[in-house]
Design a protein around this motif. Structure first.
Motif, short mmCIF file in Angstrom:
data_model
loop_
_atom_site.label_atom_id
_atom_site.label_comp_id
_atom_site.label_asym_id
_atom_site.label_seq_id
_atom_site.Cartn_x
_atom_site.Cartn_y
_atom_site.Cartn_z
N THR A 239 -10.43 3.33 -10.87
CA THR A 239 -9.44 2.94 -11.55
C THR A 239 -8.64 1.76 -11.04
OG1 THR A 239 -9.06 5.34 -11.75
CG2 THR A 239 -7.05 3.85 -11.95
N TYR A 240 -8.06 0.80 -11.78
CA TYR A 240 -7.40 -0.45 -11.42
C TYR A 240 -5.95 -0.12 -11.69
CZ TYR A 240 -11.64 -2.81 -11.31
OH TYR A 240 -13.08 -3.36 -11.06
N LEU A 241 -5.12 -0.59 -10.70
CA LEU A 241 -3.70 -0.56 -10.92
C LEU A 241 -3.12 -1.93 -10.48
CD1 LEU A 241 -1.13 1.18 -11.16
CD2 LEU A 241 -0.98 1.19 -8.59
N LEU B 178 3.65 -2.62 -14.22
CA LEU B 178 2.53 -2.04 -13.71
C LEU B 178 1.61 -1.55 -15.03
CD1 LEU B 178 4.26 -1.68 -11.18
CD2 LEU B 178 2.79 0.47 -10.74
N ALA B 179 0.20 -1.75 -14.68
CA ALA B 179 -0.75 -1.38 -15.49
C ALA B 179 -2.01 -0.55 -14.85
CB ALA B 179 -1.39 -2.56 -16.33
N LEU B 180 -2.21 0.62 -15.35
CA LEU B 180 -3.44 1.39 -14.98
C LEU B 180 -4.34 1.47 -15.88
CD1 LEU B 180 -2.82 5.04 -13.39
CD2 LEU B 180 -4.50 4.54 -15.38
N ILE B 181 -5.73 1.01 -15.38
CA ILE B 181 -6.84 0.85 -16.31
C ILE B 181 -7.96 1.70 -15.62
CG2 ILE B 181 -8.44 -0.62 -17.11
CD1 ILE B 181 -6.29 -2.74 -16.55
N ILE C 231 -8.31 -6.07 -17.06
CA ILE C 231 -6.95 -6.45 -16.24
C ILE C 231 -6.23 -7.60 -17.04
CG2 ILE C 231 -6.53 -7.52 -13.96
CD1 ILE C 231 -9.09 -6.14 -13.04
N PRO C 232 -4.87 -7.16 -16.98
CA PRO C 232 -3.93 -8.31 -17.54
C PRO C 232 -4.07 -9.75 -16.77
CG PRO C 232 -2.96 -6.35 -17.33
CD PRO C 232 -4.23 -6.09 -16.54
N LEU D 193 0.85 -1.09 -0.04
CA LEU D 193 0.00 -0.14 0.06
C LEU D 193 0.90 1.15 0.06
CD1 LEU D 193 -2.93 -1.04 2.07
CD2 LEU D 193 -3.01 -0.31 -0.21
N ASN D 194 1.96 1.15 -0.10
CA ASN D 194 2.84 2.23 0.06
C ASN D 194 2.86 2.99 -1.57
OD1 ASN D 194 4.37 2.95 2.27
ND2 ASN D 194 5.05 0.86 2.38
N CYS D 195 2.34 2.36 -2.40
CA CYS D 195 2.19 3.13 -3.74
C CYS D 195 1.32 4.19 -3.49
CB CYS D 195 1.40 2.20 -4.86
SG CYS D 195 1.38 3.01 -6.21
N GLU D 196 1.43 5.29 -4.34
CA GLU D 196 0.91 6.61 -4.03
C GLU D 196 -0.39 6.70 -4.84
OE1 GLU D 196 1.79 9.65 -2.18
OE2 GLU D 196 3.26 8.45 -0.84
N GLN D 197 -0.50 5.65 -5.62
CA GLN D 197 -1.80 5.85 -6.68
C GLN D 197 -2.22 4.50 -6.80
OE1 GLN D 197 1.38 6.15 -8.17
NE2 GLN D 197 1.30 8.01 -9.31
N ALA D 198 -3.52 4.30 -7.54
CA ALA D 198 -3.91 2.84 -7.71
C ALA D 198 -5.42 3.00 -8.67
CB ALA D 198 -4.63 2.54 -6.36
N PRO D 199 -5.68 2.07 -9.08
CA PRO D 199 -6.85 2.01 -10.13
C PRO D 199 -8.13 1.57 -9.87
CG PRO D 199 -4.97 0.74 -10.90
CD PRO D 199 -4.78 1.17 -9.56
#
Length: 827
Positions: free
Chosen positions: A85-87, A99-102, A31-32, A15-21
């Motif tokens: 949004t999905y990350l 990483l993929a952002l959708i 989603i891949p 959860l340290n990622c500063e964004q998410a999808p």
């Protein structure tokens, strides 16, 4: 069970990622296929703001994982999603994740910043334009298609998405789709694929090793609660295959229950995993399915024992792995274990058994708990504890009897209030000790960073799995609990068995490397043991006789590396911390009658050593040469105690007590500095200091004060030879029969054989220690006369007290059994 034990730590790290999808339901079809972990975010801006202020997450800001994810975050800084949004973390390579952002496309999604748009390069793939741009030495690729937008660090992810769209193929995992649809749509969500679970952990903690290659579960879906900036809470569900092929299929059909074992684990446990089951037959059926065996024919060794217990727990301490069991029928448990058990001794009035079959527990629980082998066990009320070594079993019993258990820690007591009363599988972790453990699995640099994080406000994490309705419900939590002050606990760190019985009480001495303590003790064969603060014997050295008095420490080379200096009846030794003798301090003497006296007149480390032989004295310098300028080489009587150095202001005094009752007070050269006209009935105590006067405690309980002009005054403390006295600076302790007085505060002690009265200074605080040899109890009081919390504890000799592992914690050491020492830590 290490894979479950580290689960919560992984969730924190991810959860340290500063964004998410995130996206509406139809986005999930983009989603891949090889997504290992997915974060769904309903409100990008709100999620980013919550992460920035969430205290538990920000504790990990300096870690490499956070820095890597922050670098990924920088790639997406030119995008502003407004919808779900999905990350997705995509497992394309063997050692890394892309990483993929959708998200949904909208007019303001991509920044209009010209410096960004001018760097974008394009190429065509299957009729779709893919954009590529270099950001901070990394490449990001993205395209818009109808109402959708996809960005990724991998071209392959985008090209696969285009092919899927063009061919109508749908790669979505049906079970993932179902979990997404049933998740809380108003909060962020985290999804982890069980088949990639170990790979994620291995990527996060490179040197982590797994006991098996089994897939633990199918999908884990968690709602992320960030509403409280001082807490991190996950709740959700976990699915398994239900066919016995996955580890957590072993929980199928089991009813949750309240844990009785978590609370009794040692207070300094690194982690505890508890498994509740009230129906052995159901678990046995699950075990048969897991091992591809017929349920009717499948058997487990010693089933009568497993039927008699309803909970099992693996405890990871800093030095050992224990297995606890809760018996619902102690008589049945004893009867079941009898054929494989032999009572070998009693410890603290409890029988200890050795088992002939050390693997029967491992055979029953190896897939779920990996309990390891157990050679010994004992009953503590209706609980059993199984251990690999006898020492660890005794440590557990001692901590249980001293009430040094999790139930008395603020971390466990506060978090357990917020967890379910009943669970199938529970996990508790001590964040500080866990971070030390995990740091050893990282690079040296990253391990150091992790060790520098202060987890004081977040001392624990807890996780529960609750089996119900073909699902496993999950709840995980950590929150700030610094507002409460935790009462100190006394934890038995280790019990160390020597080759023979102890000759004297153990002594703690400064470890110049760790700023904590080493422990030195001698056995009756005159072997000297050097033991670290965790209880590991680092070296042993055979000496030619018993050490006289206390070992002292010197810094011969003035470089901060300390050595041990002492005498035996025929030898003067100085030994380095690695056990080697420092030359030329390997000196033989015909008869040494007193402990070594070490003087460092002005703190310059130009030491003077005095060897006492009856009435003769020899002074040596730091090179081992005789100091000819010291003229007091022959006393008129044998010495009663070792010579002392006392300094008042700028004046140095050498004080010598003689057996004829004479007190010699000399200058540095050995000349009389203060002449005393009376004799004294010296006790075994040294000369004390008070208000620039010398204090002599006499055998009859009298305290004599000698001024620097030689005036003598006496005060009767107590009549009789039973009185004990000690003093350090302004802290004074007097022990009379059934009464201890500390700085004029009187404390009733009751009947007993009390020895070892000492006043000690540790970290600028003063303590008074005492041992009752009649019932083997040791006591520690503050200078205010109050007994420290949770004292007395077991101890069979006077104790030594100090900062144990570092300059920040307290501990002490004392004799346990005749051939062992006990190391305690005060938390």
């Amino acid at each position: 069970m290490r894979k479950i034990a580290l689960a919560f730590g992984l969730l924190l790290l991810l959860l340290n990622c500063e964004q998410a999808p995130s996206t509406s339901t139809n986005l999930i079809h983009l989603i891949p296929q090889k997504s290992a972990a997915i974060v769904r975010i309903p409100d990008w801006e709100d999620f980013e703001a919550s992460l920035q202020v969430n205290a538990p997450i920000n504790l990990l800001k300096e870690t490499q994982l956070n820095q890597s994810l922050s670098a990924y975050a920088a790639l997406f800084q030119h995008f502003e999603p407004q919808d779900d949004t999905y990350l997705s973390f995509v497992a394309l390579g063997d050692d890394d994740f892309d990483l993929a952002l959708i998200t949904k496309n909208h007019p303001k999604l991509i920044s209009k910043d010209s410096s960004f748009s001018q760097q974008v390069q394009t190429y065509d793939y299957e009729g779709t334009t893919i954009n590529s741009v270099a950001i901070n030495d990394d490449y990001l690729h993205f395209f818009k298609k109808d109402a959708f937008f996809i960005a990724s660090t991998s071209k392959l992810v985008l090209e696969n998405a285009i092919l899927q769209n063009n061919t109508g193929r749908d790669p979505i995992d049906a079970s993932l789709e179902q979990m997404i649809k049933t998740s809380n749509s108003s909060s962020p969500n985290l999804y982890i694929k069980g088949s990639y679970y170990k790979r994620i952990l291995k990527h996060t903690i490179p040197q982590l090793k797994f006991q098996s290659s089994q897939t633990p579960f199918n999908w884990l879906a968690l709602d992320i609660d960030l509403d409280n900036k001082d807490a991190l809470n996950f709740s959700g569900v976990l699915t398994s295959s239900q066919d016995g092929n996955q580890t957590l299929d072993l929980l199928n059909g089991l009813k949750p229950a309240s844990s009785k074992l978590l609370a009794i684990a040692p207070a300094q446990s690194r982690a505890v995993v508890s498994f509740n089951y009230s129906d052995w037959e159901t678990y046995k059926e699950n075990l048969a399915a897991k091992r591809n065996a017929s349920a009717k024919e499948f058997t487990v060794a010693n089933e009568a024992f497993f039927k008699s217990i309803d909970e099992i727990a693996v405890v990871y301490t800093q030095t050992a792995q224990l297995l606890l069991a809760n018996s619902g029928n102690v008589s049945a448990s004893e009867l079941a274990l009898a054929p494989i058990s032999t009572e070998i001794e009693r410890f603290r009035d409890l029988p200890i058994y050795q088992v002939s079959d050390s693997t029967f527990l491992e055979e029953a629980y190896k897939e779920l708990l990996n309990p390891g082998i157990a050679h010994y066990y004992g009953f503590v009320e209706n609980h059993l504890v199984f251990t690999h070594t006898l020492t660890h079993l005794k440590d557990f019993i001692a901590n249980y009897q001293n009430d040094a258990t999790l139930k008395n820690t603020v971390g466990f007591s506060e978090l357990s209030k917020k967890m379910s009363d009943a669970s199938t599988l529970s996990y508790y972790g001590n964040t500080e000790i866990l971070s030390e453990y995990i740091s050893e699995k990282l690079s040296k640099t990253q391990g150091k960073i992790l060790n520098q994080i202060d987890f004081t406000d977040y001392p624990a994490v807890m996780l529960q799995l609750v089996q119900a309705d073909d699902f496993i419900y999950v709840n995980a939590l950590t929150h700030k609990i610094s507002a409460k002050t935790e009462a100190s606990q006394i934890v038995q760190v280790a019990s160390v068995t020597l080759d023979k019985d102890l000759l004297n009480a153990p002594q703690m001495l400064h470890n110049y490397r760790t700023k904590g303590q080493n422990i030195l003790v001698q056995d009756i064969s005159n072997t000297l043991y050097h033991i670290n603060a965790s209880g590991k014997i680092e070296w042993k050295k055979e000496l030619d006789g018993p050490i006289l008095g206390e070992i002292q420490q010197v810094d011969l080379y003035k470089n901060g590396r300390l050595q041990y200096a002492f005498t035996t009846p025929s030898h003067f030794y100085i030994i380095a911390s690695d056990g080697t003798i420092v030359q030329p301090f390997d000196k033989n003497y015909s008869e040494i009658t007193q402990p070594l006296a070490v003087f460092d007149y002005d703190g310059s480390r130009d030491y003077r050593f005095i060897i006492t032989q009856g009435s003769a004295l020899t002074m040596l310098d730091r090179e081992g040469k005789k100091v000819n300028g010291f003229t007091y080489t022959q006393a008129p009587s044998r010495l009663k105690n070792a010579p002392q150095h006392i300094r008042f202001g700028t004046k140095d005094y050498i004080v010598i007590q003689l057996e004829n009752g004479q007190l010699e007070i000399l200058n540095r050269r050995g000349e009389t500095r203060i002449k005393t006209t009376e004799t004294f009935a010296f006790s075994d105590q040294p000369v004390f200091e008070k208000a620039n006067n010398f204090l002599v405690f006499e055998k009859n309980g009298t305290l004599a004060s000698i001024s620097q002009s030689g005036k003598i005054t006496r005060k009767q403390l107590q009549s009789g030879s039973d009185t004990q006295y000690d003093r350090l600076q302004k802290t004074e302790a007097i022990l009379n029969p059934e009464q201890l007085t500390i700085n004029n505060k009187k404390i009733s002690t009751g009947l007993g054989i009390y020895k070892g009265l000492q006043v000690l200074k540790v970290k600028n605080a003063y303590y008074v220690t005492l041992t009752n040899l009649q019932n083997n109890k040791v006591y520690v009081y503050g200078s205010d006369g109050n007994l420290l919390p949770n004292f007395p504890v077991y101890g069979a000799s006077e104790l030594d007290f100090g900062s144990l592992n570092s300059a920040t914690d307290l501990g002490f050491v004392t004799k346990g059994e005749p051939d062992s020492i006990i190391i305690y830590q005060i938390n």
